[in-house]
Design an enzyme around this catalytic site. Structure first.
Site, PDB file in Angstrom:
ATOM      1  N   HIS A 413       0.824  -1.218   0.000  1.00 16.39           N
ATOM      2  CA  HIS A 413       0.000   0.000   0.000  1.00 16.39           C
ATOM      3  C   HIS A 413       0.853   1.261   0.000  1.00 16.39           C
ATOM      4  O   HIS A 413       0.334   2.365  -0.226  1.00 16.39           O
ATOM      5  CB  HIS A 413      -0.926   0.001   1.227  1.00 16.39           C
ATOM      6  CG  HIS A 413      -2.260   0.613   0.948  1.00 16.39           C
ATOM      7  ND1 HIS A 413      -2.449   1.653   0.064  1.00 16.39           N
ATOM      8  CD2 HIS A 413      -3.495   0.340   1.441  1.00 16.39           C
ATOM      9  CE1 HIS A 413      -3.718   1.991   0.038  1.00 16.39           C
ATOM     10  NE2 HIS A 413      -4.382   1.201   0.858  1.00 16.39           N
ATOM     11  N   ASP A 417      -2.412   2.260  -4.465  1.00  8.09           N
ATOM     12  CA  ASP A 417      -3.662   2.543  -3.777  1.00  8.09           C
ATOM     13  C   ASP A 417      -4.668   1.444  -4.114  1.00  8.09           C
ATOM     14  O   ASP A 417      -4.477   0.650  -5.044  1.00  8.09           O
ATOM     15  CB  ASP A 417      -4.211   3.903  -4.187  1.00  8.09           C
ATOM     16  CG  ASP A 417      -3.302   5.044  -3.740  1.00  8.09           C
ATOM     17  OD1 ASP A 417      -2.630   4.866  -2.695  1.00  8.09           O
ATOM     18  OD2 ASP A 417      -3.234   6.078  -4.432  1.00  8.09           O
TER      19      ASP A 417
END
Length: 443
Positions: A413, A417
């Site tokens: 992450h 995204d």
């Protein structure tokens, strides 16, 4: 030991020559004796100097990042003969196994390390005496008969001992024969005790609820795998997203063309090539999934090097298919098959596993239904394939049975995204559900 025997033989011949002088009155035999002794001494000196030529073999350079390893096994022992480039020892590292071969033909004279010892690059490993290679000395000794042993003793080894004479002592325990049936009764009685003696004593059953334990030292590859996986969990902000793929179209295409591909290209057409091709196309559209973090910079790769997870007896390895974006189905299948064979045979090199920008792991071959794969750092994502199961799904308002595979994408992450990760997985799904789209996509 050999030189002492030669010198003793030479001295005995000299002594005999001196006795010939005493009785014959000539000096011819003496000169012959000294010539024999001189020649035997020369041969002994040559043999001794030949032993001093033993060569010390060191631990070879394994890779730039590897400085030591564990001596897993010796393929040869002291006294064994070896040919040039024949394997003598195997060194286990955290990535691959390195074979140490003989630099020349000869005989192993000394082993300088024990199995399970930690050895470093450049360390003395064994000593070899140059010469002619061939069958090991131990096997030759087993085949030869001791020349100093008398011939009559050699014959005794091959012949069986004669049966004990039948005298009064031998017949004392037997029942006297009565008529022609007597010997048969005696044989039956003698055979019964033999059958009882041949039976092994009954083994006592193990007590239920045993609490034994076995401790096994972790090999270097397993230790390295554990270190890398824990490093990935600690460093990456891992998150996993799932999706379902209808495998009907791909399975139909494989069924239709697998025999033709096998006949023309000698390659088995599987599902890995389709997923590899689909991922290569999706990575071009979502470049963040093909990137990596180095320090405070993001490195985007213009190529796709696919790391394919392969299970081996020693652990999981990930050989790399280079430039997968420029390959077709057949080329990818051929490369994956070659790397898988090398991995299972323990012949992978560091170059085969170095690099990689994206990983595919197929746990479905072991029956896995769901899973969350771990990112192979410094990569940013990994795709997990699972088993294909028939499930009821709704198609055009109707419930039908379709072969469904659950796929998982674990991503970092810090780089990707949720929108990019989900979009990537949906694109892979669309390519698999309609393989014809892969022909229309541009590289």
């Amino acid at each position: 030991m050999l030189s002492k025997r030669v010198i003793a033989a030479a001295r005995s011949r000299t002594f005999l020559a001196s006795r010939n002088i005493q009785y014959s009155g000539t000096t011819v035999s003496l000169s012959k004796g000294w010539k024999v002794a001189n020649s035997q001494m020369t041969r002994a000196q040559f043999h001794s100097s030949h032993l001093l030529q033993a060569e010390t073999v060191k631990v070879p350079q394994m890779a730039e990042s590897i400085s030591e390893g564990t001596l897993r096994s010796w393929s040869k022992q002291v006294g064994d003969s070896v040919e040039a480039d024949e394997e003598v020892a195997t060194i286990e590292t955290d990535k691959i196994d390195v074979s140490v071969n003989a630099p020349t033909s000869g005989k192993i004279v000394e082993l300088l390390a024990k199995e399970d010892d930690t050895v470093s690059v450049g360390q003395d490993l064994f000593r070899i005496e140059p010469g002619e290679g061939g069958v090991s000395s131990t096997s030759q000794e087993q085949k030869k008969v001791d020349p100093e042993e008398p011939k009559d003793q050699q014959l005794d080894k091959t012949t069986t001992e004669p049966p004990a004479p039948s005298g009064a002592n031998g017949q004392s325990s037997a029942i006297p024969p009565e008529g022609p049936q007597g010997p048969k009764k005696e044989v039956k009685q003698d055979s019964k005790p033999k059958e009882v003696k041949s039976k092994a004593p009954p083994v006592a059953p193990k007590a239920p609820g045993g609490r034994g334990e076995t401790r096994v030292k972790m090999n270097r590859m397993r230790l390295r795998i554990a270190e890398r996986l824990k490093e990935s969990q600690n460093a990456a902000a891992s998150l996993t997203t799932f999706n379902e793929i209808d495998m009907s179209s791909l399975m139909e295409m494989r069924k239709k063309y697998k025999d033709e591909v096998l006949k023309e290209h000698d390659v088995k057409l599987g599902f890995m090539s389709a997923f590899a091709r689909a991922c290569a196309l999706a990575l071009k559209e979502i470049p963040a999934a093909n990137a990596s973090i180095e320090g405070d910079e993001i490195v985007y790769h213009d190529y796709v090097d696919l790391s394919v997870a392969v299970a081996t007896p020693k652990g999981l390895v990930t050989p790399v298919v280079r430039n997968a974006e420029s390959m077709g189905f057949v080329d990818i299948e051929r490369e994956i098959a070659a790397l898988g064979t090398k991995a299972r045979d323990g012949k992978l090199t560091l170059e085969d596993m170095a690099g990689g920008t994206f990983t595919i792991s197929n746990g479905g071959v072991f029956g896995s239904l769901y899973g969350t794969p771990i990112i192979n750092l410094p990569q940013s994502a990994v795709l997990g394939m699972h088993a294909i199961k028939d499930k009821p799904v709704v198609v055009n308002g109707q419930i039908v049975i379709r072969p469904i595979m659950v796929v998982a994408l674990t991503y970092d992450h810090r780089l990707l995204d949720g929108r990019e990760a989900v979009t990537f997985l949906v694109k892979v799904r669309d390519y698999i559900e309609d393989p014809r789209k892969m022909l229309l996509a541009s590289n």
